[in-house]
Every structure is written in structure tokens, then in C-alpha cells.
Scaffold this motif. Structure first.
Motif, PDB file in Angstrom:
ATOM      1  N   SER A  26      10.839 -83.005 -18.328  1.00 36.19           N
ATOM      2  CA  SER A  26      12.242 -82.634 -18.557  1.00 36.19           C
ATOM      3  C   SER A  26      12.476 -82.074 -19.958  1.00 36.19           C
ATOM      4  N   ASN A  27      11.576 -82.394 -20.885  1.00 37.43           N
ATOM      5  CA  ASN A  27      11.688 -81.828 -22.229  1.00 37.43           C
ATOM      6  C   ASN A  27      11.378 -80.330 -22.244  1.00 37.43           C
ATOM      7  N   TYR A  28      10.705 -79.849 -21.192  1.00 36.07           N
ATOM      8  CA  TYR A  28      10.235 -78.465 -21.187  1.00 36.07           C
ATOM      9  C   TYR A  28      10.804 -77.616 -20.056  1.00 36.07           C
ATOM     10  N   ILE A  29      11.470 -78.224 -19.082  1.00 39.08           N
ATOM     11  CA  ILE A  29      12.018 -77.462 -17.958  1.00 39.08           C
ATOM     12  C   ILE A  29      13.504 -77.214 -18.203  1.00 39.08           C
ATOM     13  N   THR A  30      13.838 -75.968 -18.444  1.00 38.92           N
ATOM     14  CA  THR A  30      15.238 -75.609 -18.653  1.00 38.92           C
ATOM     15  C   THR A  30      15.573 -74.345 -17.884  1.00 38.92           C
ATOM     16  N   ILE A  31      16.818 -74.281 -17.491  1.00 41.28           N
ATOM     17  CA  ILE A  31      17.364 -73.057 -16.911  1.00 41.28           C
ATOM     18  C   ILE A  31      18.534 -72.685 -17.811  1.00 41.28           C
ATOM     19  N   GLY A  32      18.321 -71.667 -18.624  1.00 42.43           N
ATOM     20  CA  GLY A  32      19.312 -71.341 -19.652  1.00 42.43           C
ATOM     21  C   GLY A  32      19.343 -72.471 -20.669  1.00 42.43           C
ATOM     22  N   SER A  33      20.526 -73.031 -20.907  1.00 44.27           N
ATOM     23  CA  SER A  33      20.651 -74.149 -21.844  1.00 44.27           C
ATOM     24  C   SER A  33      20.626 -75.501 -21.137  1.00 44.27           C
ATOM     25  N   VAL A  34      20.461 -75.487 -19.817  1.00 42.99           N
ATOM     26  CA  VAL A  34      20.492 -76.719 -19.036  1.00 42.99           C
ATOM     27  C   VAL A  34      19.065 -77.233 -18.833  1.00 42.99           C
ATOM     28  N   SER A  35      18.821 -78.455 -19.293  1.00 44.01           N
ATOM     29  CA  SER A  35      17.516 -79.054 -19.029  1.00 44.01           C
ATOM     30  C   SER A  35      17.580 -79.773 -17.679  1.00 44.01           C
ATOM     31  N   ILE A  36      16.553 -79.581 -16.899  1.00 40.22           N
ATOM     32  CA  ILE A  36      16.496 -80.184 -15.571  1.00 40.22           C
ATOM     33  C   ILE A  36      15.754 -81.512 -15.693  1.00 40.22           C
ATOM     34  N   ASN A  37      16.492 -82.607 -15.566  1.00 43.53           N
ATOM     35  CA  ASN A  37      15.927 -83.934 -15.711  1.00 43.53           C
ATOM     36  C   ASN A  37      15.965 -84.661 -14.364  1.00 43.53           C
ATOM     37  N   LEU A  38      14.800 -84.836 -13.777  1.00 46.78           N
ATOM     38  CA  LEU A  38      14.692 -85.538 -12.499  1.00 46.78           C
ATOM     39  C   LEU A  38      14.209 -86.977 -12.680  1.00 46.78           C
ATOM     40  N   SER A  39      14.105 -87.435 -13.921  1.00 42.75           N
ATOM     41  CA  SER A  39      13.513 -88.746 -14.182  1.00 42.75           C
ATOM     42  C   SER A  39      14.390 -89.915 -13.752  1.00 42.75           C
ATOM     43  N   LEU A  40      15.651 -89.660 -13.439  1.00 46.94           N
ATOM     44  CA  LEU A  40      16.501 -90.748 -12.952  1.00 46.94           C
ATOM     45  C   LEU A  40      16.226 -91.063 -11.481  1.00 46.94           C
ATOM     46  N   LEU A  41      15.638 -90.102 -10.763  1.00 42.54           N
ATOM     47  CA  LEU A  41      15.346 -90.318  -9.333  1.00 42.54           C
ATOM     48  C   LEU A  41      14.466 -91.545  -9.082  1.00 42.54           C
ATOM     49  N   PRO A  42      13.345 -91.725  -9.797  1.00 44.26           N
ATOM     50  CA  PRO A  42      12.538 -92.924  -9.549  1.00 44.26           C
ATOM     51  C   PRO A  42      13.294 -94.226  -9.841  1.00 44.26           C
ATOM     52  N   ILE A  43      14.209 -94.197 -10.800  1.00 48.83           N
ATOM     53  CA  ILE A  43      15.006 -95.388 -11.104  1.00 48.83           C
ATOM     54  C   ILE A  43      15.876 -95.739  -9.901  1.00 48.83           C
ATOM     55  N   ILE A  44      16.549 -94.744  -9.352  1.00 48.74           N
ATOM     56  CA  ILE A  44      17.415 -94.958  -8.186  1.00 48.74           C
ATOM     57  C   ILE A  44      16.589 -95.437  -6.999  1.00 48.74           C
ATOM     58  N   ILE A  45      15.512 -94.757  -6.730  1.00 52.25           N
ATOM     59  CA  ILE A  45      14.666 -95.088  -5.572  1.00 52.25           C
ATOM     60  C   ILE A  45      14.078 -96.490  -5.726  1.00 52.25           C
ATOM     61  N   GLY A  46      13.601 -96.823  -6.917  1.00 55.03           N
ATOM     62  CA  GLY A  46      13.058 -98.163  -7.162  1.00 55.03           C
ATOM     63  C   GLY A  46      14.111 -99.243  -7.005  1.00 55.03           C
ATOM     64  N   ALA A  47      15.319 -98.994  -7.514  1.00 50.18           N
ATOM     65  CA  ALA A  47      16.405 -99.970  -7.398  1.00 50.18           C
ATOM     66  C   ALA A  47      16.778-100.203  -5.937  1.00 50.18           C
ATOM     67  N   ILE A  48      16.771 -99.152  -5.141  1.00 56.12           N
ATOM     68  CA  ILE A  48      17.125 -99.272  -3.723  1.00 56.12           C
ATOM     69  C   ILE A  48      15.990 -99.934  -2.934  1.00 56.12           C
ATOM     70  N   LEU A  49      14.771 -99.464  -3.108  1.00 60.16           N
ATOM     71  CA  LEU A  49      13.654 -99.973  -2.310  1.00 60.16           C
ATOM     72  C   LEU A  49      13.189-101.361  -2.731  1.00 60.16           C
ATOM     73  N   TYR A  50      13.188-101.642  -4.032  1.00 58.42           N
ATOM     74  CA  TYR A  50      12.558-102.863  -4.523  1.00 58.42           C
ATOM     75  C   TYR A  50      13.503-103.799  -5.279  1.00 58.42           C
ATOM     76  N   GLY A  51      14.735-103.406  -5.480  1.00 62.62           N
ATOM     77  CA  GLY A  51      15.707-104.309  -6.072  1.00 62.62           C
ATOM     78  C   GLY A  51      16.114-103.972  -7.499  1.00 62.62           C
ATOM     79  N   PRO A  52      17.152-104.691  -7.960  1.00 56.91           N
ATOM     80  CA  PRO A  52      17.732-104.429  -9.285  1.00 56.91           C
ATOM     81  C   PRO A  52      16.756-104.608 -10.443  1.00 56.91           C
TER      82      PRO A  52
END
Length: 194
Positions: A26-52
């Protein structure tokens, strides 16, 4: 029971590895001035599948990587080392913890709503806590960005710091998290019916 613990441990390890890669990228993937950060996805998926607690752990890992990123070291560490460390760990750690608990509350009564709420909460809590820190302990950074075009720290925060990044991050998480969970559950159900 031992098999479930092993699956949880392996799943958490895989999500941790994915999170590390996505956060570094995410430090290197940008579209214009917007950085694309997908690193929150594993947090969400882990919280749902395996708990808080897994959501909290993955959030802490994410925060640790953010602490070590060049932009954090250059911009926020000079302002306050302790404040930067606490902010980075707290914003994603709490986001994972809360989303896991919210999912658990709705899991039996309205499974789909639980997934959507968990996916919504992670970027909201993450950005909300960062915004509070930006307006308090990181305020000198915001004030340094004030210019003729951006007249006060609130405008700077909304337009430059949060702005489009939050909207993109929010939409990606709301669309991708439920989709990934659905695919994982489909795969799991197929495996159990064979």
C-alpha cells in the motif's frame, strides 16, 4: 476441538502474511494521489472467521507495520514517538476487536448484516481514531499543511489527509470483505458436503 484450534492458528497465520504484504504494497500502489490500501481486509476477515481477539491481533500487526513505514517515521515520529506508536496500534487493533464483537452479536440473528457491519466498522474506526489523533497530538502536522487553498486544520484533515483515501478504502472493504467471506463459506460448505 484440536482440529478447530489448528485451523484457526493456520488461518490467522495466513491472514497475517497477507496483511503484511498488502500493508507494505500500500505504500507503493497509488492511483493519482489516492493510495490503495487493502490491508484492512485481513483484519475484517480474521475478526469474522476467527473472532474479536484475532481481529485485534491482526490490527496490532497492521499497526506495527504502519509504525515502521517510511512516511510514519518521517512525518509522525518527530512529533511524538509514544503518541505515534499508541495511535498506530490502537486504531487498527480496536477496529479489529470491535468488528469481531459486532459480527458475533449479529452472527445468529442476521449473519449478512453482521458481515456488512464488521466490514463498515473497521475503516470507520481506523480513520476516526486517526482523525482524533490528527486533531490533537498530530495537530502541528495539519497546521503545516494549512495554506491559502486550505484555510484551517479541519479542511486539511478532510480534504488532504482523509479525503478520497477514506472513501476508496471504505468502499473496497464494504464490497470485498463480504464477497471474500461468502467465497470462503461456499468453499467450506462444499468441503463438508463431500
Amino acid at each position: 476441538m484440536k482440529d478447530i484450534k489448528t485451523q484457526k492458528l493456520i488461518g490467522t497465520a495466513i491472514l497475517t502474511a497477507i496483511l503484511v504484504v498488502l500493508q507494505i504494497l500500500s505504500n507503493y500502489i497509488t492511483i493519482g494521489s489516492v493510495s490503495i490500501n487493502l490491508s484492512l481486509l485481513p483484519i475484517i476477515i480474521g475478526a469474522i472467521l476467527y473472532g474479536p481477539l484475532v481481529g485485534f491481533f491482526l490490527g496490532l500487526v497492521n499497526g506495527l507495520i504502519v509504525i515502521l513505514s517510511p512516511s510514519t517515521i518521517a512525518i509522525f515520529m518527530p512529533l511524538t514517538v509514544i503518541g505515534t506508536i499508541i495511535t498506530c496500534l490502537l486504531k487498527t487493533g480496536l477496529a479489529g476487536l470491535v468488528s469481531g464483537y459486532v459480527y458475533r452479536i449479529f452472527e445468529k440473528s442476521n449473519y449478512k448484516l453482521g458481515i456488512v457491519l464488521a466490514a463498515l466498522l473497521v475503516p470507520i474506526i481506523n480513520t476516526g481514531l486517526f482523525s482524533i489523533a490528527a486533531l490533537t497530538i498530530f495537530r502541528p502536522f495539519l497546521e503545516s499543511l494549512v495554506s491559502e487553498n486550505y484555510t484551517n486544520v479541519y479542511v486539511v484533515l478532510l480534504l488532504l489527509v482523509i479525503g478520497i483515501n477514506f472513501i476508496v478504502e471504505f468502499l473496497l472493504n464494504v464490497v470485498l470483505s463480504p464477497t471474500i467471506i461468502y467465497i470462503i463459506n461456499l468453499r467450506k460448505n462444499r468441503r463438508h458436503t463431500k
